[in-house]
Write an enzyme that holds these catalytic residues in place. Structure first.
Site, PDB file in Angstrom:
ATOM      1  N   CYS A 116       0.811  -1.226   0.000  1.00 48.76           N
ATOM      2  CA  CYS A 116       0.000   0.000   0.000  1.00 48.76           C
ATOM      3  C   CYS A 116       0.846   1.279   0.000  1.00 48.76           C
ATOM      4  O   CYS A 116       0.347   2.342  -0.346  1.00 48.76           O
ATOM      5  CB  CYS A 116      -0.958   0.007   1.186  1.00 48.76           C
ATOM      6  SG  CYS A 116      -2.112  -1.374   1.145  1.00 48.76           S
ATOM      7  N   HIS A 156      -3.293   7.404   1.798  1.00 53.76           N
ATOM      8  CA  HIS A 156      -3.675   6.069   1.346  1.00 53.76           C
ATOM      9  C   HIS A 156      -5.080   5.787   1.869  1.00 53.76           C
ATOM     10  O   HIS A 156      -5.390   6.060   3.024  1.00 53.76           O
ATOM     11  CB  HIS A 156      -2.679   5.036   1.871  1.00 53.76           C
ATOM     12  CG  HIS A 156      -3.140   3.630   1.681  1.00 53.76           C
ATOM     13  ND1 HIS A 156      -3.592   3.174   0.469  1.00 53.76           N
ATOM     14  CD2 HIS A 156      -3.245   2.592   2.547  1.00 53.76           C
ATOM     15  CE1 HIS A 156      -3.954   1.906   0.597  1.00 53.76           C
ATOM     16  NE2 HIS A 156      -3.758   1.530   1.842  1.00 53.76           N
ATOM     17  N   ASN A 189      -9.975   0.032  -0.507  1.00 53.56           N
ATOM     18  CA  ASN A 189      -8.513   0.077  -0.453  1.00 53.56           C
ATOM     19  C   ASN A 189      -7.959  -0.543  -1.742  1.00 53.56           C
ATOM     20  O   ASN A 189      -8.053  -1.755  -1.931  1.00 53.56           O
ATOM     21  CB  ASN A 189      -8.040  -0.693   0.785  1.00 53.56           C
ATOM     22  CG  ASN A 189      -6.528  -0.671   0.946  1.00 53.56           C
ATOM     23  OD1 ASN A 189      -5.794  -0.286   0.040  1.00 53.56           O
ATOM     24  ND2 ASN A 189      -6.061  -1.108   2.102  1.00 53.56           N
TER      25      ASN A 189
HETATM   26  O1  UT7 Z   1      -3.712  -0.717   3.584  1.00 52.39           O
HETATM   27  C1  UT7 Z   1      -3.103  -0.831   4.827  1.00 52.39           C
HETATM   28  C2  UT7 Z   1      -3.530  -2.031   5.503  1.00 52.39           C
HETATM   29  N1  UT7 Z   1      -4.842  -2.134   5.990  1.00 52.39           N
HETATM   30  C3  UT7 Z   1      -5.405  -1.342   6.876  1.00 52.39           C
HETATM   31  O2  UT7 Z   1      -4.954  -0.266   7.144  1.00 52.39           O
HETATM   32  C4  UT7 Z   1      -6.611  -1.856   7.568  1.00 52.39           C
HETATM   33  C5  UT7 Z   1      -6.477  -1.591   9.031  1.00 52.39           C
HETATM   34  N2  UT7 Z   1      -7.560  -2.112   9.839  1.00 52.39           N
HETATM   35  C6  UT7 Z   1      -8.850  -1.765   9.725  1.00 52.39           C
HETATM   36  O3  UT7 Z   1      -9.224  -1.031   8.840  1.00 52.39           O
HETATM   37  C7  UT7 Z   1      -9.821  -2.274  10.789  1.00 52.39           C
HETATM   38  O4  UT7 Z   1      -9.087  -2.902  11.803  1.00 52.39           O
HETATM   39  C8  UT7 Z   1     -10.877  -3.266  10.240  1.00 52.39           C
HETATM   40  C9  UT7 Z   1     -11.870  -2.501   9.393  1.00 52.39           C
HETATM   41  C10 UT7 Z   1     -10.190  -4.341   9.427  1.00 52.39           C
HETATM   42  C11 UT7 Z   1     -11.639  -3.901  11.389  1.00 52.39           C
HETATM   43  O5  UT7 Z   1     -12.199  -2.923  12.241  1.00 52.39           O
HETATM   44  P1  UT7 Z   1     -12.020  -3.032  13.826  1.00 52.39           P
HETATM   45  O6  UT7 Z   1     -12.792  -1.942  14.407  1.00 52.39           O
HETATM   46  O7  UT7 Z   1     -10.528  -3.055  14.088  1.00 52.39           O
HETATM   47  O8  UT7 Z   1     -12.692  -4.416  14.145  1.00 52.39           O
HETATM   48  P2  UT7 Z   1     -12.054  -5.755  14.776  1.00 52.39           P
HETATM   49  O9  UT7 Z   1     -11.083  -6.382  13.835  1.00 52.39           O
HETATM   50  O10 UT7 Z   1     -11.577  -5.474  16.154  1.00 52.39           O
HETATM   51  O11 UT7 Z   1     -13.331  -6.681  14.831  1.00 52.39           O
HETATM   52  C12 UT7 Z   1     -14.486  -6.326  15.596  1.00 52.39           C
HETATM   53  C13 UT7 Z   1     -15.562  -7.372  15.367  1.00 52.39           C
HETATM   54  C14 UT7 Z   1     -15.060  -8.804  15.484  1.00 52.39           C
HETATM   55  O12 UT7 Z   1     -16.071  -9.564  16.119  1.00 52.39           O
HETATM   56  P3  UT7 Z   1     -15.952  -9.945  17.698  1.00 52.39           P
HETATM   57  O13 UT7 Z   1     -14.680 -10.766  17.784  1.00 52.39           O
HETATM   58  O14 UT7 Z   1     -15.883  -8.638  18.406  1.00 52.39           O
HETATM   59  O15 UT7 Z   1     -17.203 -10.718  17.927  1.00 52.39           O
HETATM   60  C15 UT7 Z   1     -14.938  -9.279  14.050  1.00 52.39           C
HETATM   61  O16 UT7 Z   1     -15.102 -10.666  13.913  1.00 52.39           O
HETATM   62  O17 UT7 Z   1     -16.076  -7.255  14.037  1.00 52.39           O
HETATM   63  C16 UT7 Z   1     -16.083  -8.539  13.409  1.00 52.39           C
HETATM   64  N3  UT7 Z   1     -15.918  -8.373  11.968  1.00 52.39           N
HETATM   65  C17 UT7 Z   1     -16.962  -8.164  11.136  1.00 52.39           C
HETATM   66  N4  UT7 Z   1     -18.281  -8.077  11.370  1.00 52.39           N
HETATM   67  C18 UT7 Z   1     -19.071  -7.832  10.307  1.00 52.39           C
HETATM   68  C19 UT7 Z   1     -14.773  -8.365  11.229  1.00 52.39           C
HETATM   69  N5  UT7 Z   1     -15.046  -8.157   9.948  1.00 52.39           N
HETATM   70  C20 UT7 Z   1     -16.408  -8.029   9.860  1.00 52.39           C
HETATM   71  C21 UT7 Z   1     -17.284  -7.798   8.794  1.00 52.39           C
HETATM   72  N6  UT7 Z   1     -18.607  -7.698   9.075  1.00 52.39           N
HETATM   73  N7  UT7 Z   1     -16.870  -7.641   7.524  1.00 52.39           N
END
Ligand code: UT7
Length: 325
Positions: free
Chosen positions: A115, A252, A282
């Site tokens: 990225c 980005h 992204n």
């Molecule tokens: O390009 C550079 C690299 N990438 C990035 O910069 C991405 C960086 N990270 C992010 O953008 C965020 O961390 C995410 C969008 C990927 C996730 O958001 P978050 O607020 O960090 O959520 P989390 O990973 O802590 O997950 C929270 C909950 C989890 O459920 P439990 O364990 O709390 O029950 C996940 O399983 O959300 C769940 N979850 C989803 N739920 C519905 C994860 N993906 C999804 C989904 N739909 N697509």
């Protein structure tokens, strides 16, 4: 003191026709439109057609950038394609693009910094131009991440899209002050200790396969905000500039929340941040030049505006560039 600067001359971009909405995704994985929008700001992404390759996307963007610059490949000595999704393991996607643009002189190669690839490639092109080794360069970010996603993993497949963007940089004699047009500073960093937080689980020498993207999203998120704000400030300082000189941040486009937190830490209001993550998701190395091209073509970015580019990706890699339009 007279110096050669790498001055922006034109931009171009390309998005595949097919749009995949959050609603459609919620029919195939356990997710909802509201969750995706709330956590990322993403509403939709574009997906390359069957048989449409990264070099196809790159050629469209590069042609449009050359057209805006009002020059031809005869005036270009260097093509760099930033991509983590090349057409082939080798040769480079850049050499395919070079050939398809009808260029049989100069040199072309790929840069792999995921990225952060566009910021890395801009930095590399700038060195060649400033040292007089290239008169002008096309810097392209082009990706088909749809091909390396695990479409059953809701934690990653909702986040990415396909696309490309290109920037023509041309050498121009300048005064050597922070008021010059062109790339004024680039700062690059990497730290391989974080490989397992964001990677693809395949490759020619390890698995002899392409593999799928794997990510510990919340850990990447934490690193991103800290690293991006820091590197943005370093890039401004090394150009002799400060946050209040910035007209536009072009970040980005991974996640709206990362973009907003970073802008706040740097001290630039959201009205001065170019956003395309809502429509493109992204697109890895393509995200900055895609957003840049939109804002140049709709007139938001004007001559002499100071732009701050910042990106972070797998590796980890991260970087920033200060550039006066
Ligand atoms: O390009 C550079 C690299 N990438 C990035 O910069 C991405 C960086 N990270 C992010 O953008 C965020 O961390 C995410 C969008 C990927 C996730 O958001 P978050 O607020 O960090 O959520 P989390 O990973 O802590 O997950 C929270 C909950 C989890 O459920 P439990 O364990 O709390 O029950 C996940 O399983 O959300 C769940 N979850 C989803 N739920 C519905 C994860 N993906 C999804 C989904 N739909 N697509």
């Amino acid at each position: 003191m007279s110096v050669i600067r790498a001055v922006p001359a034109g931009t171009g971009s390309y998005l595949p026709e097919r749009i995949l909405t959050n609603e459609e995704l919620s029919e195939t994985v356990d997710t909802t439109h509201d969750w995706i929008v709330e956590r990322t700001g993403i509403h939709q992404r574009h997906i390359a057609a069957e048989g449409e390759t990264t070099s196809d996307l790159a050629v469209h963007a590069a042609s449009r950038a050359l057209e805006m610059a009002g020059i031809t490949v005869d005036d270009i000595d260097l093509i760099i394609v930033a991509t983590a999704t090349p057409d082939q393991t080798f040769p480079s996607t850049a050499s395919r693009v070079q050939h398809r643009l009808g260029m049989a002189h100069g040199f072309a190669f790929d840069v792999q910094a995921v990225c952060s690839g566009f910021v890395y490639a801009t930095s590399v092109a700038t060195q060649f131009i400033e040292t007089g080794k290239a008169r002008a360069a096309i810097v392209i970010g082009a990706e088909t991440f749809s091909r390396i996603l695990d479409w059953t993993d809701r934690g990653t497949c909702v986040l990415f899209g396909d696309g490309s963007g290109a920037l023509v940089l041309r050498g121009e004699k300048s005064a050597g002050t922070p008021q010059d047009r062109g790339v004024l500073s680039t700062e690059l960093r990497s730290d391989g200790a974080h490989n397992q937080l964001l990677y693809v689980d395949g490759g020619p020498s390890s698995t002899q396969s392409v593999g799928h993207l794997r990510m510990e999203g919340n850990q990447v998120f934490r690193h991103a905000v800290r690293n991006l704000a820091e590197i943005g400030e370093v890039a401004l300082n090394s150009a002799g500039l400060a946050a209040n000189d910035v007209r536009w941040i072009i970040p980005h486009q991974a996640n709206y929340r990362i973009i907003a937190s970073t802008a706040k830490k740097i001290g630039v209001p959201m009205e001065q941040v170019i956003i395309s993550v809502d429509r493109h998701a992204n697109t890895s190395a393509a995200s900055i030049p895609l957003a840049m091209d939109e804002a140049v073509r709709d007139g938001r970015i004007a001559r002499n505006d100071l732009l701050l580019l910042e990106a972070m990706g797998g590796g980890f890699t991260w970087g920033a560039a200060a550039m006066r339009w």
